[in-house]
Write an enzyme that holds these catalytic residues in place. Structure first.
Site, PDB file in Angstrom:
ATOM      1  N   TYR A 101      -4.808 -14.345  15.574  1.00 21.98           N
ATOM      2  CA  TYR A 101      -5.766 -13.325  16.028  1.00 21.98           C
ATOM      3  C   TYR A 101      -6.593 -12.761  14.873  1.00 21.98           C
ATOM      4  O   TYR A 101      -7.680 -12.238  15.076  1.00 21.98           O
ATOM      5  CB  TYR A 101      -5.027 -12.163  16.697  1.00 21.98           C
ATOM      6  CG  TYR A 101      -4.754 -12.341  18.160  1.00 21.98           C
ATOM      7  CD1 TYR A 101      -3.959 -13.377  18.616  1.00 21.98           C
ATOM      8  CD2 TYR A 101      -5.287 -11.460  19.095  1.00 21.98           C
ATOM      9  CE1 TYR A 101      -3.693 -13.534  19.962  1.00 21.98           C
ATOM     10  CE2 TYR A 101      -5.031 -11.600  20.448  1.00 21.98           C
ATOM     11  CZ  TYR A 101      -4.234 -12.640  20.870  1.00 21.98           C
ATOM     12  OH  TYR A 101      -3.976 -12.779  22.210  1.00 21.98           O
ATOM     13  N   LYS A 103       7.655 -22.181  16.694  1.00 25.31           N
ATOM     14  CA  LYS A 103       7.390 -23.610  16.894  1.00 25.31           C
ATOM     15  C   LYS A 103       7.648 -24.278  15.546  1.00 25.31           C
ATOM     16  O   LYS A 103       6.771 -24.904  14.953  1.00 25.31           O
ATOM     17  CB  LYS A 103       5.937 -23.786  17.394  1.00 25.31           C
ATOM     18  CG  LYS A 103       5.568 -25.194  17.816  1.00 25.31           C
ATOM     19  CD  LYS A 103       6.160 -25.616  19.159  1.00 25.31           C
ATOM     20  CE  LYS A 103       5.835 -27.064  19.443  1.00 25.31           C
ATOM     21  NZ  LYS A 103       6.493 -27.584  20.656  1.00 25.31           N
ATOM     22  N   ASP A 136       7.842 -23.529  23.579  1.00 26.60           N
ATOM     23  CA  ASP A 136       7.683 -24.245  24.856  1.00 26.60           C
ATOM     24  C   ASP A 136       8.976 -24.150  25.668  1.00 26.60           C
ATOM     25  O   ASP A 136       8.958 -23.891  26.874  1.00 26.60           O
ATOM     26  CB  ASP A 136       7.245 -25.700  24.627  1.00 26.60           C
ATOM     27  CG  ASP A 136       8.040 -26.422  23.548  1.00 26.60           C
ATOM     28  OD1 ASP A 136       8.827 -25.779  22.821  1.00 26.60           O
ATOM     29  OD2 ASP A 136       7.890 -27.658  23.428  1.00 26.60           O
ATOM     30  N   ASP A 177       1.677 -12.944  23.203  1.00 23.57           N
ATOM     31  CA  ASP A 177       0.649 -12.655  24.217  1.00 23.57           C
ATOM     32  C   ASP A 177       0.921 -13.481  25.465  1.00 23.57           C
ATOM     33  O   ASP A 177       0.948 -12.964  26.589  1.00 23.57           O
ATOM     34  CB  ASP A 177      -0.734 -12.995  23.636  1.00 23.57           C
ATOM     35  CG  ASP A 177      -1.842 -12.764  24.650  1.00 23.57           C
ATOM     36  OD1 ASP A 177      -1.820 -11.715  25.314  1.00 23.57           O
ATOM     37  OD2 ASP A 177      -2.720 -13.649  24.776  1.00 23.57           O
ATOM     38  N   ASP A 226       2.850 -12.187  29.281  1.00 25.16           N
ATOM     39  CA  ASP A 226       2.199 -12.277  30.604  1.00 25.16           C
ATOM     40  C   ASP A 226       3.071 -13.069  31.567  1.00 25.16           C
ATOM     41  O   ASP A 226       3.263 -12.689  32.719  1.00 25.16           O
ATOM     42  CB  ASP A 226       0.830 -12.981  30.507  1.00 25.16           C
ATOM     43  CG  ASP A 226      -0.324 -11.987  30.441  1.00 25.16           C
ATOM     44  OD1 ASP A 226      -0.119 -10.906  29.869  1.00 25.16           O
ATOM     45  OD2 ASP A 226      -1.420 -12.301  30.952  1.00 25.16           O
TER      46      ASP A 226
END
Ligand code: IPM
Ligand code: MG
Length: 354
Positions: A142, A189, A221, A245, A249
């Site tokens: 970001y 990851k 994942d 993020d 959600d």
């Protein structure tokens, strides 16, 4: 206690939910003998319209002088479909997080028993879910270098983390896990990304300082899958900015409605920012149909994390529990046939329960 709150309603449904949350705050303050003073400020599209800047300096000053910030929502469709827009409401949010040093974003995922069959997942899978996602909020992709080459045929975004940035958010997560079920899941990851390998090394090192917390590691994942497969297994999840993020959600859906999810963003000091995790929902703004619970629960988090007033936070959370147990429903959490109330009525019911 004297409490000074910066109030940032923002865009869309922001002002409606902030109105309900402040009434709940006032009721709680009256009950427990606190005095709250609010200073309102502009942010997002509302601020662009008024000043050209989504996070004006005056807003920053008001936030810096406040004990806590209560934030509604940001975003306006007139910017969403215009990739060439020079200023965007979301820049205000990112600048605000950075300028206030809010590096740890806590997003609780709680399944309420009366809403257990509102989840798109089976009731037996989600019943009892209660975990918190801690998302790093002021670094990573970001805030890395981004741009295009001079021929405008290649674009790039870079993900960078320093050990200090990783460590400071890990410590928040370890401490939080220590106050809960003492189980921390570090999501990365590390099989592909160098930043993730640094996250993992740093977490392994930091873990030695928190021997009472059990740590496990999960690739993002796989985490996306496990969160919906066995959500009750999680206690605290910590992860980098963009993974957080996305996962938060996804996780909010487990509860049945994104309208139920509060959040807090914390930095070094006690001055946190509290906001619902949902967006500005401009399509339903001004119609008295939005669920105010996420914003009201954010106000509860404010008492808990900024002012260490647990009884006040508990009072608000119990008032929400009771409203749900008594069958009060806004449209997003109602089943067919259930009576639906509006934003203001739901706010009033919760207030009256305090
Ligand atoms: C969030 C939002 C923001 C983010 C957007 C609006 C910039 O999705 O708070 O999760 O990506 O951080
Ligand atoms: Mg998001």
């Amino acid at each position: 206690m004297d409490i000074n709150i910066a109030l940032l309603p923002g865009d869309g449904i922001g002002p409606e939910i902030i109105a309900e949350a402040t009434k709940v705050l006032d009721r709680t303050a009256a009950k427990f003998g606190h005095r709250i003073r609010y200073t309102e400020a502009l942010v997002g599209a509302a601020a662009i319209d008024a000043t050209g800047n989504p996070y004006p300096d005056t807003t920053h000053c008001i936030c810096r002088e406040a004990d806590a910030v209560l934030f509604g929502a940001i975003g306006d469709p007139k910017y969403d479909n215009n990739p060439k827009a020079k200023v965007r409401p979301e820049q205000g949010l990112l600048r605000m997080r950075k300028a206030l040093g809010l590096f740890a974003n806590l997003r609780p995922v709680t399944v309420y028993e009366p809403l257990v069959d509102r989840s798109p997942l089976k009731a037996d899978v989600v019943r009892g879910t209660d975990f918190i996602c801690v998302r790093e909020l002021t670094s990573g992709i970001y805030f890395g270098r981004q741009g295009r080459d001079r021929h405008d045929t290649r674009a790039y975004d870079t993900c960078t983390y320093t050990i200090d940035e990783i460590e400071q958010v890990l410590r928040v997560a370890f401490r939080l896990a220590g106050t809960r079920r003492r189980h921390l899941t570090v999501v990365d990851k590390a099989n592909v990304l160098e930043t993730s390998r640094m996250w993992r090394e740093t977490a392994q090192r930091t873990a030695c300082e928190y021997p009472d917390v059990t740590v496990d590691f999960m690739f993002v994942d796989n985490a996306a899958m496990q969160i919906i497969r066995r959500p009750t297994d999680f206690d605290v999840i910590v992860t980098e900015n963009m993974f957080g993020d996305i996962l938060s959600d996804e996780a909010s859906e487990i509860t049945g409605s994104i309208g139920m999810g509060p959040s807090s963003s914390l930095g070094d000091g006690t001055r946190g920012l509290y906001e619902p995790i949902h967006g500005s929902a401009p399509d339903i703004a001004g119609q008295d149909i939005i669920n105010p619970i996420a914003c009201i629960l954010s106000a509860a988090m404010m008492f808990r994390y900024s002012f260490h007033l647990a009884a006040e936070a508990d009072a608000i959370e119990s008032a929400v529990d009771k409203a749900l147990a008594d069958g009060w429903r806004t449209a997003d959490i109602a089943k067919p046939g259930e009576t639906v109330v509006g934003t203001r009525k739901m706010g009033q019911v919760i207030r009256d329960n305090i």
